[in-house]
Motif scaffolding. Structure first.
Motif, mmCIF file in Angstrom:
data_model
loop_
_atom_site.group_PDB
_atom_site.id
_atom_site.type_symbol
_atom_site.label_atom_id
_atom_site.label_comp_id
_atom_site.label_asym_id
_atom_site.label_seq_id
_atom_site.Cartn_x
_atom_site.Cartn_y
_atom_site.Cartn_z
ATOM 1 N N LEU A 166 0.705 16.398 -4.456
ATOM 2 C CA LEU A 166 -0.419 15.592 -3.647
ATOM 3 C C LEU A 166 -1.251 14.947 -4.861
ATOM 4 C CD1 LEU A 166 -1.173 16.870 -0.374
ATOM 5 C CD2 LEU A 166 -0.375 14.554 -1.160
ATOM 6 N N ARG A 199 2.148 -2.401 4.108
ATOM 7 C CA ARG A 199 3.184 -3.228 3.147
ATOM 8 C C ARG A 199 3.567 -4.236 3.705
ATOM 9 N NH1 ARG A 199 8.671 -0.953 2.039
ATOM 10 N NH2 ARG A 199 9.448 -1.770 -0.054
ATOM 11 N N TYR A 200 3.883 -3.850 5.197
ATOM 12 C CA TYR A 200 4.724 -4.924 6.095
ATOM 13 C C TYR A 200 3.766 -5.876 6.636
ATOM 14 C CZ TYR A 200 8.714 -1.458 6.505
ATOM 15 O OH TYR A 200 9.611 -1.051 5.954
ATOM 16 N N ALA A 229 -2.513 9.317 -5.033
ATOM 17 C CA ALA A 229 -2.499 10.249 -4.026
ATOM 18 C C ALA A 229 -2.325 9.870 -2.662
ATOM 19 C CB ALA A 229 -4.018 11.093 -3.862
ATOM 20 N N LEU A 230 -2.981 8.777 -2.233
ATOM 21 C CA LEU A 230 -2.625 8.067 -0.872
ATOM 22 C C LEU A 230 -1.145 7.559 -0.525
ATOM 23 C CD1 LEU A 230 -5.280 5.240 -0.037
ATOM 24 C CD2 LEU A 230 -4.903 7.782 1.086
ATOM 25 N N ILE A 231 -0.415 7.250 -1.832
ATOM 26 C CA ILE A 231 0.848 6.900 -1.752
ATOM 27 C C ILE A 231 1.728 7.976 -1.568
ATOM 28 C CG2 ILE A 231 2.914 5.870 -2.789
ATOM 29 C CD1 ILE A 231 1.120 3.579 -4.090
ATOM 30 N N GLU A 281 9.112 16.560 7.510
ATOM 31 C CA GLU A 281 8.522 17.474 6.592
ATOM 32 C C GLU A 281 8.859 18.911 6.904
ATOM 33 O OE1 GLU A 281 5.837 17.035 3.913
ATOM 34 O OE2 GLU A 281 7.022 15.078 3.938
ATOM 35 N N ALA A 328 8.924 10.638 10.809
ATOM 36 C CA ALA A 328 8.595 10.731 9.558
ATOM 37 C C ALA A 328 7.977 12.186 9.366
ATOM 38 C CB ALA A 328 7.713 9.631 8.973
ATOM 39 N N LEU A 349 -0.715 3.183 4.115
ATOM 40 C CA LEU A 349 -0.197 2.209 3.308
ATOM 41 C C LEU A 349 1.134 1.825 3.588
ATOM 42 C CD1 LEU A 349 -1.628 3.448 -0.519
ATOM 43 C CD2 LEU A 349 -1.805 1.092 0.571
ATOM 44 N N ALA A 350 1.900 2.310 4.150
ATOM 45 C CA ALA A 350 3.158 1.908 4.550
ATOM 46 C C ALA A 350 3.186 0.770 5.615
ATOM 47 C CB ALA A 350 3.936 3.078 5.205
ATOM 48 N N HIS A 381 -5.220 3.207 7.591
ATOM 49 C CA HIS A 381 -5.139 4.262 6.484
ATOM 50 C C HIS A 381 -3.835 4.387 6.111
ATOM 51 C CE1 HIS A 381 -4.697 6.382 10.356
ATOM 52 N NE2 HIS A 381 -3.600 7.147 9.796
ATOM 53 N N LEU A 399 7.727 2.964 2.772
ATOM 54 C CA LEU A 399 6.869 2.699 1.353
ATOM 55 C C LEU A 399 8.081 2.126 0.407
ATOM 56 C CD1 LEU A 399 4.432 5.490 0.383
ATOM 57 C CD2 LEU A 399 4.273 3.143 0.798
ATOM 58 N N ARG A 444 2.254 -5.688 -2.447
ATOM 59 C CA ARG A 444 3.599 -4.818 -2.949
ATOM 60 C C ARG A 444 3.642 -4.409 -4.331
ATOM 61 N NH1 ARG A 444 7.886 -8.963 0.174
ATOM 62 N NH2 ARG A 444 6.716 -8.743 2.042
ATOM 63 N N ALA A 470 -0.779 15.480 4.937
ATOM 64 C CA ALA A 470 -0.057 15.847 4.136
ATOM 65 C C ALA A 470 -0.216 17.288 3.680
ATOM 66 C CB ALA A 470 0.116 15.232 2.831
ATOM 67 N N ILE A 498 1.548 -1.115 -4.116
ATOM 68 C CA ILE A 498 2.416 0.056 -3.723
ATOM 69 C C ILE A 498 3.399 0.455 -4.667
ATOM 70 C CG2 ILE A 498 3.996 1.141 -2.334
ATOM 71 C CD1 ILE A 498 2.126 -0.767 -0.125
ATOM 72 N N VAL A 540 -3.795 11.871 4.022
ATOM 73 C CA VAL A 540 -3.915 12.817 2.863
ATOM 74 C C VAL A 540 -3.910 14.168 3.520
ATOM 75 C CG1 VAL A 540 -5.309 13.789 0.840
ATOM 76 C CG2 VAL A 540 -4.920 11.312 0.960
ATOM 77 N N ALA A 563 1.128 10.806 -0.062
ATOM 78 C CA ALA A 563 0.894 11.483 0.936
ATOM 79 C C ALA A 563 1.438 10.842 2.270
ATOM 80 C CB ALA A 563 -0.559 11.446 1.248
ATOM 81 N N ILE A 564 2.451 9.734 2.049
ATOM 82 C CA ILE A 564 2.877 9.159 3.243
ATOM 83 C C ILE A 564 4.201 9.776 3.529
ATOM 84 C CG2 ILE A 564 3.897 6.963 3.925
ATOM 85 C CD1 ILE A 564 1.513 5.776 2.616
ATOM 86 N N PRO A 565 4.324 10.300 4.748
ATOM 87 C CA PRO A 565 5.591 10.906 5.202
ATOM 88 C C PRO A 565 6.889 9.843 5.177
ATOM 89 C CG PRO A 565 4.265 10.825 6.783
ATOM 90 C CD PRO A 565 3.332 10.448 5.912
ATOM 91 N N GLU A 566 8.035 10.287 5.058
ATOM 92 C CA GLU A 566 9.220 9.487 5.055
ATOM 93 C C GLU A 566 10.074 10.097 5.941
ATOM 94 O OE1 GLU A 566 10.048 6.890 1.529
ATOM 95 O OE2 GLU A 566 8.973 5.792 2.998
#
Ligand code: ATP
Ligand code: ADP
Ligand code: SF4
Ligand code: SF4
Ligand code: MG
Ligand code: MG
Lengths: 320, 371
Positions: free
Chosen positions: B311, B258-259, B292-294, A218, A214, B254-255, B252, A259, B279, A189, B282, A186, B296-299
Motif C-alpha cells: 500500500l 475512470r469510467y 496509494a489510492l490506486i 482478496e 473484487a 478511482l476505478a 472515493h 483500473l 486516464r 485494503a 490513473i 485505503v 488500494a483498489i481491489p480487482e
C-alpha cells in the motif's frame, strides 16, 4: 472431514406479509484454514446464512431444516445453553454487518472487548485486561486504544476493534459479513491485509461475505455465488473468477469497474432482485437472464458438478 | 449594476464554472474555559484553498478518502455551506441572471456571477443552474412523498409549470428519461417501494427536471450494489448527451472515476494534490497519495489472495482540525519516510507548490518541485 459442513439449509422469516425464503436449500463446506467467499446482491440471503451458521437467526427468522455440521456435529439440534457454552464465540464467531457502528458509545472499547472475554470465555477481569492488549496488537492497534470510546476512533480503527472482539476466544472459524463495505478504499485494503495475516499466521478459517467480487478475491479460496436465497455457482476461486459459468456470475464480474485494461462498456444486471416471499418459478434468475431457455421459468435447475469441485445451477449446463 | 471587473471576460466561452482558492472552514464550539484562557477559536478546515474550472459538458471528478472535503466542496458550489474565502464564478442563462439581478446579485459581464458573494435571498434561482444528487438514496428522498410529489416540488418552487396537467406531463417525460416505466405506475410509489437503484434514478430525475447546467453528483453509486452501479453511470452519460449537463462527480473509487470522468482532482485534507486527465492520472500518477489510492483498489483476480497488498501509505487520515504542517500528507507518506534526509527541510516545513509537470497534469509534491 471439513471444519464446517452446511447441508440443505433452509432459513425462512415468518413475517406478517408472508414467508420470506431467505435461504433455501443451501449447502457448502469450509475446510480447516480455508476461506469461503459468499457473493451476491443485497437481499440474496448472505447475512441470513451467516446468522444461521451462528444458530441465531434474527426473529422472525427460523432455521426450517437442514444440518450445520461443525467438526461433524450437527449444531442446529443443540440446546441454546450448550451452543452458548461450547460453540458460539468459541468455535464460530462473527463480525456483524455494520457492527462497527453498533459499538456501545458509553463504554471504552477495551471494556467492550473484555466483556466478551468475561461473559463468554470465563476470564477474570485481570486476565481479560491482559488479553485485550494482546488482541489489540494482533489487529494492528496500539493497546492504549483500549481506554478510548468508540466516537474517538476512526472507521478503520472501530472495524479493527470489532474484529478483535470476534477473535477474542480464538475460534477456528470467523464469519465476516461485509466487514469493509462502509470503509474507504485505503482502509478497506488495510483491513483485507489484516484478514490475510490472521488467515496465514493464525490459520483461521473464514466465511467472508460481500456484494463485491473484487473484495472477495482478496481472501477467498472458494466462492459461493448467491441469488435469491440459493447458491447458483460454487467452486474454487481460480475457476469461478477465470471461467465463470452461471450467467449471473458472469454479469456480476462484468459489472466491476476495472483500473487497468481497455475501458469496455460496463455491464449491469437490469431489473430488480426477486421478492423472496414469492420467488419466481423455475430458475429464480430467469426474469433477468439474457440467456434464458425454454425450461427456465418452469423447472428449477439443480447444482451439478461440471468439473471437479465446480458446481453450477443453470439449464445451460444441465442435461435434460 | 455592473461592477468594476465587468470589462474583462471572467469565464472563457467554454467554461461554465471556475472556483478560485475556495475555503470552507467550520468553526469549532469553544468552551468558556478556552475563552478565558485566551485559546483562539479553532476550525475544521474542510476545504482549504482549492481551484478548478469546469468546461461545458465535462465530467470533473473529486476523488479522495472520507473527510477530505469532497461533499463540502459540492455543497459550497450549491451554497449550502458558508464560504470562508474564495470565488465561485458561474455562467447563468440570461433569464436567470435577470432574476438574480432583481434580487440584488452582482452580475458580471457575460452573465457571470460570483456565487460566493450572492446574497442568500438570491440562492433560490441559482438552483435552476446547479443541482445536487446525494450519496444516500434512502435519506435524500422524503419518505412521506410519492415520486410524483417529489418531482412536482421543484417545478412548483421554480414556477416551471403552472397547471397540474403540465406538471404531470413533464414528470411523466422525466420518468421515462430515467427509465422508470411505465411512469404512471412509478408516480404513485413511495421511496420505500423502490430499490436503491430506482431511488437514485428518482434523485437524478429531481435534479434534472429543472434543466440545470451543472449537477453535483455526490457518490451517487457508492451505496448501491456493484451489480447496478453501471446502470446509474450509464444513465448519467445519457443525461449528459441529452441535456448537456456538466457534472462534478464525487467518488472515493478511482476505478469508477475512470469510467465516467474526463478529469480527476485527487483531494487530501481539503486540498488538491494532483489534477489531470482521468486516464493519464490513473496510468501515470505522480503524487504518492494518488499512487496509494490506486494501489488500494481491489480487482476480481484470485491471484490477489496469495500476497499482501503493497500500500505505501501509513495509518489513516488525521482530523481536519489539526492539519499537519508543511505537506499535509507527510505523516502518511512512505516516500518522505524513506528519503527523510533529503526531504525533511521541505515536506514538514512548507506546503509544496502545485506545478504543471506535464501538459495539463498538475502535482503538488516536493519530489517534483525545485527544492
Ligand atoms: N457542518 C459541518 N460542521 C463541522 N464540520 C464539518 C461540517 N461538514 C463537514 N465537516 C467536516 O469537514 C471535513 C470534510 O467533510 P466532507 O463531508 O466534505 O468530506 P467528504 O470528502 O465528502 O467525506 P466522505 O467521503 O465521508 O463523504 C470533515 O472533517 C468533516 O467532519
Ligand atoms: N429480520 C428479518 N425479518 C424479515 N425479513 C428479513 C429479515 N432479515 C432479512 N430479511 C429478508 O431476507 C432476505 C435476505 O436478507 P439478507 O440475508 O439480509 O440478505 P443479504 O445479506 O444478502 O443482503 C431479504 O429478502 C430480506 O428482506
Ligand atoms: S437456468 Fe435459464 S434463466 Fe436460469 S441462469 Fe440458466 S439460462 Fe438463465
Ligand atoms: S511533499 Fe513530501 S510528504 Fe508530501 S507527498 Fe511529496 S514527498 Fe510526500
Ligand atoms: Mg447482508
Ligand atoms: Mg461526502
Amino acid at each position: 472431514m471439513p471444519l464446517l459442513e452446511v447441508k440443505n439449509l433452509k432459513t425462512y422469516y415468518y413475517t406478517l406479509s408472508g414467508v420470506v425464503k431467505a435461504v433455501d436449500e443451501v449447502s457448502f463446506s469450509v475446510e480447516k484454514g480455508e476461506t469461503l467467499g459468499i457473493a451476491g446482491e443485497s437481499g440474496s440471503g448472505k447475512s441470513t446464512v451467516a446468522f444461521s451458521v451462528m444458530v441465531m437467526p434474527p426473529p422472525p427468522g427460523r432455521i426450517v431444516s437442514g444440518e450445520i455440521l461443525l467438526d461433524g456435529k450437527n449444531i442446529v439440534k443443540m440446546r441454546e445453553s450448550e451452543l452458548r457454552r461450547k460453540v458460539r464465540w468459541k468455535k464460530i464467531s462473527m463480525v456483524f454487518q455494520g457492527a462497527m457502528n453498533a459499538l456501545n458509545p458509553v463504554y471504552t472499547v477495551g471494556y467492550q472487548i473484555a466483556e466478551s472475554l468475561t461473559l463468554h470465555g470465563g476470564y477474570t477481569k485481570r486476565e481479560a485486561g491482559e488479553r485485550v492488549k494482546e488482541l489489540l496488537e494482533m489487529v494492528g492497534l496500539d493497546p492504549t486504544i483500549a481506554k478510548r470510546y468508540p466516537h474517538e476512533l476512526s472507521g478503520g480503527q472501530k472495524q479493527r476493534v470489532v474484529i478483535a472482539m470476534a477473535l477474542a476466544l480464538e475460534p477456528p472459524l470467523v464469519i465476516a459479513d461485509e466487514p469493509t463495505t462502509a470503509l474507504d478504499v485505503v482502509v478497506q485494503a488495510q483491513i483485507m491485509n489484516l484478514l490475510k495475516k490472521l488467515k496465514w499466521e493464525k490459520k483461521i478459517s473464514m466465511i467472508f461475505i460481500s456484494h463485491d467480487l473484487a473484495v472477495i478475491a482478496e481472501v477467498a479460496d472458494k466462492i459461493a455465488i448467491m441469488y435469491g436465497g440459493k447458491i447458483v455457482e460454487y467452486g474454487p476461486a481460480d475457476k469461478v473468477y477465470t471461467e465463470p459459468k452461471h450467467p449471473y456470475t458472469r454479469l456480476l464480474l462484468k459489472s466491476i469497474p476495472r483500473l487497468r485494461g481497455p475501458i469496455e462498456k460496463l455491464e449491469y444486471i437490469p431489473g430488480v432482485p426477486p421478492d423472496l416471499r414469492s420467488p419466481p418459478s423455475g430458475c429464480r434468475f430467469h426474469p433477468r437472464c439474457p440467456y434464458r431457455l425454454d425450461p427456465c421459468d418452469k423447472e428449477e435447475p439443480h447444482l451439478i458438478e461440471i468439473e471437479k469441485d465446480h458446481y453450477v445451477a443453470c439449464w445451460l449446463y444441465a442435461k435434460r | 449594476m455592473m461592477s468594476e471587473t465587468s470589462k474583462e471576460r471572467i469565464l472563457s466561452p467554454d467554461e461554465v464554472l471556475r472556483v478560485e482558492n475556495l475555503k470552507v472552514w467550520f468553526p469549532l464550539k469553544r468552551g468558556i474555559g478556552d475563552f478565558l484562557k485566551g485559546i483562539p477559536r479553532r476550525y475544521v478546515r474542510a476545504v482549504d484553498g482549492i481551484s478548478f474550472s469546469l468546461k461545458e459538458k465535462e465530467t470533473f471528478c473529486l476523488v479522495g478518502e472520507s473527510g477530505c472535503g469532497k461533499t463540502t466542496t459540492g455543497k459550497a458550489v450549491m451554497r449550502l455551506v458558508p464560504i470562508t474565502d474564495g470565488r465561485i464564478y458561474v455562467k447563468v442563462p440570461k433569464t436567470v441572471a435577470e432574476d438574480l439581478w432583481v434580487l440584488g446579485a452582482d452580475i458580471l459581464s457575460g452573465n457571470v456571477l460570483d456565487l460566493a458573494t450572492v446574497p442568500d435571498r438570491a440562492i433560490k434561482p441559482m438552483r435552476r443552474v446547479i443541482q445536487m444528487v446525494y450519496q444516500d438514496p434512502y435519506a435524500s428522498l422524503n419518505p412521506r412523498f410519492t415520486v410524483r410529489q417529489i418531482l412536482e416540488e421543484p417545478l412548483m418552487i421554480h414556477g416551471i409549470a403552472l397547471s397540474r396537467e403540465e406538471r404531470i406531463e413533464i414528470i411523466a417525460k422525466i420518468l421515462e428519461t430515467v427509465k422508470l416505466v411505465p411512469p404512471e405506475e412509478f408516480m404513485e410509489r413511495y421511496p420505500h417501494q423502490l430499490s436503491g437503484g430506482q431511488r437514485q434514478r428518482v434523485a437524478f430525475a429531481r435534479a434534472i427536471i429543472v434543466n440545470p447546467k451543472i449537477t453535483v453528483a455526490d457518490e451517487p453509486v457508492s451505496m448501491l450494489d456493484v451489480s447496478i452501479r453501471a446502470e446509474i453511470l450509464e444513465l448519467m452519460e445519457e443525461l449528459k448527451e441529452r441535456f448537456g449537463v456538466t457534472y462534478i462527480f464525487i467518488t472515493h473509487d478511482l476505478a469508477v472515476a475512470r469510467y465516467i470522468c474526463d478529469r480527476i482532482a485527487v483531494m487530501y485534507l481539503g486540498k488538491f494534490v494532483e489534477v489531470a486527465d482521468a486516464r493519464r492520472l490513473i496510468e501515470k500518477p505522480f503524487h504518492p497519495y494518488t499512487k496509494a489510492l490506486i494501489a488500494a483498489i481491489p480487482e476480481p483476480d484470485p491471484e490477489n489472495r496469495k500476497h499482501y497488498r503493497n500500500l505505501r501509505i501509513r495509518g489513516e487520515v488525521p482530523s481536519a482540525v489539526n492539519i499537519p504542517p508543511g505537506c499535509r500528507f507527510h505523516p502518511r507518506c512512505i516516500d518522505f519516510e524513506e528519503r527523510r534526509n533529503e526531504l525533511s527541510e521541505h515536506c514538514t516545513v512548507k506546503e509544496p507548490p502545485m506545478l504543471e509537470i506535464e501538459k495539463d497534469h498538475y502535482v503538488s509534491c516536493w519530489l517534483y518541485a525545485k527544492r
